[in-house]
Design an enzyme around this catalytic site. Structure first.
Site, short mmCIF file in Angstrom:
data_model
loop_
_atom_site.label_atom_id
_atom_site.label_comp_id
_atom_site.label_asym_id
_atom_site.label_seq_id
_atom_site.Cartn_x
_atom_site.Cartn_y
_atom_site.Cartn_z
N LYS A 7 38.82 29.57 38.18
CA LYS A 7 39.50 30.35 39.19
C LYS A 7 38.62 31.53 39.56
O LYS A 7 38.25 32.36 38.71
CB LYS A 7 40.86 30.83 38.69
CG LYS A 7 41.71 31.49 39.79
CD LYS A 7 41.45 32.97 39.90
CE LYS A 7 42.21 33.59 41.06
NZ LYS A 7 42.14 35.09 41.04
N GLY A 10 39.10 36.50 44.80
CA GLY A 10 38.60 36.62 46.17
C GLY A 10 37.56 37.69 46.33
O GLY A 10 36.74 37.65 47.26
N GLY A 41 42.32 37.94 48.17
CA GLY A 41 43.23 39.04 48.47
C GLY A 41 42.65 40.10 49.38
O GLY A 41 43.32 40.56 50.32
N ASP A 157 46.04 32.39 40.43
CA ASP A 157 46.02 32.21 38.97
C ASP A 157 46.99 31.13 38.54
O ASP A 157 46.68 30.27 37.71
CB ASP A 157 46.36 33.52 38.27
CG ASP A 157 45.31 34.61 38.48
OD1 ASP A 157 44.15 34.26 38.73
OD2 ASP A 157 45.68 35.79 38.41
N LYS A 212 47.91 37.71 35.79
CA LYS A 212 46.81 36.89 35.28
C LYS A 212 46.97 36.60 33.80
O LYS A 212 46.80 35.45 33.35
CB LYS A 212 45.48 37.62 35.54
CG LYS A 212 44.24 36.76 35.29
CD LYS A 212 42.96 37.54 35.55
CE LYS A 212 42.92 38.11 36.95
NZ LYS A 212 42.87 37.05 37.98
#
Length: 253
Positions: A7, A10, A41, A157, A212
């Protein structure tokens, strides 16, 4: 061959060559398959601001009114996804940009108060195994759909954890911090459920990091193994994790 769901926060898009350095590390691995799940984000913030919208969050989740969704979808499934594809192509990989729907995830509304923020559940189609068989790199945006075709903004996430569970893959959250920090801003080597609960209740972990960490714990419990939180700012961290070295924070079930 080991599957790794990575992951990417951004914010990696705001750092020149950061994604390229990570893709270079991936391209050099011969005994691993990778799946990228990404957010975006800061890009969404910019797009919404330019369109005249006020953006707000609740407990780390972006409130996503229907009228803002075209901009959120455009930023995540469009611009951010294709920026990452461009970096992967430059690293001689073969990326395929998809949404959560094609990756086997169906979404429904999480809470009415959050607008079109979605959950993750198992879907009826999953192209990821086929893409991996063809040596392609799935790059998955955190945009989901329900069975009626309504689109949702899904926390990336949570999306990464759901995809890792569906593929029985290893999971790494690569964020803009080196590790989860304690009250003195020192990195924590490992966390379990009790420690996480104490840090959240005391306010040390909050906002986006709370989401997260809680998502990481759920993923670790479902996968029955540790999940890592580390930094994309140091590509060598990814290389170390792929080689079973401990860097960042390990979340254990």
């Amino acid at each position: 061959m080991t599957k790794w769901v990575i992951k990417l926060g951004g914010a990696v898009l705001n750092c020149e060559d950061a994604a390229a350095a990570l893709f270079k590390v991936m391209s050099e691995q011969k005994d691993a398959q990778f799946i990228i799940v990404h957010g975006g984000g800061s890009l969404v913030d910019t797009w919404l601001q330019d369109a005249g919208f006020v953006s707000s969050k609740h407990e780390g989740l972006r409130i996503s009114p229907r009228e803002q969704m075209p901009y959120i979808v455009g930023a995540l499934a469009g611009c951010a996804n294709k920026q990452l594809m461009a970096q992967a192509i430059a690293s001689k990989m073969i990326p395929i940009g998809i949404s959560l729907f094609e990756a086997g995830i169906t979404s429904t509304q999480k809470l009415k108060a959050l607008g079109l923020v979605g959950t993750c559940s198992e879907g009826c189609i999953n192209l990821v195994p086929t893409l991996l068989e063809k040596n392609m790199l799935p790059i998955i945006s955190s945009i989901g759909f329900d069975s009626d075709g309504t689109w949702y903004n899904v926390n990336a996430d949570e999306a990464a954890a759901a995809i890792a569970k569906s593929l029985d893959a290893e999971l790494i959250f690569m964020t803009d911090v080196e590790a989860v920090l304690d009250a003195n801003k020192q990195p924590l080597h490992q966390l379990d459920a009790l420690q996480i609960s104490e840090l959240i209740n005391s306010g040390v972990i909050q906002g986006g990091m709370q989401v997260k960490v809680e998502t990481s714990l759920l993923a670790a419990q479902h996968l029955r193994r540790g999940v890592y939180i580390s930094s994309w700012q140091k590509p060598e961290n990814l290389n170390a994790l792929l080689n079973q070295e401990h860097v960042g924070t390990k979340i254990v079930p």
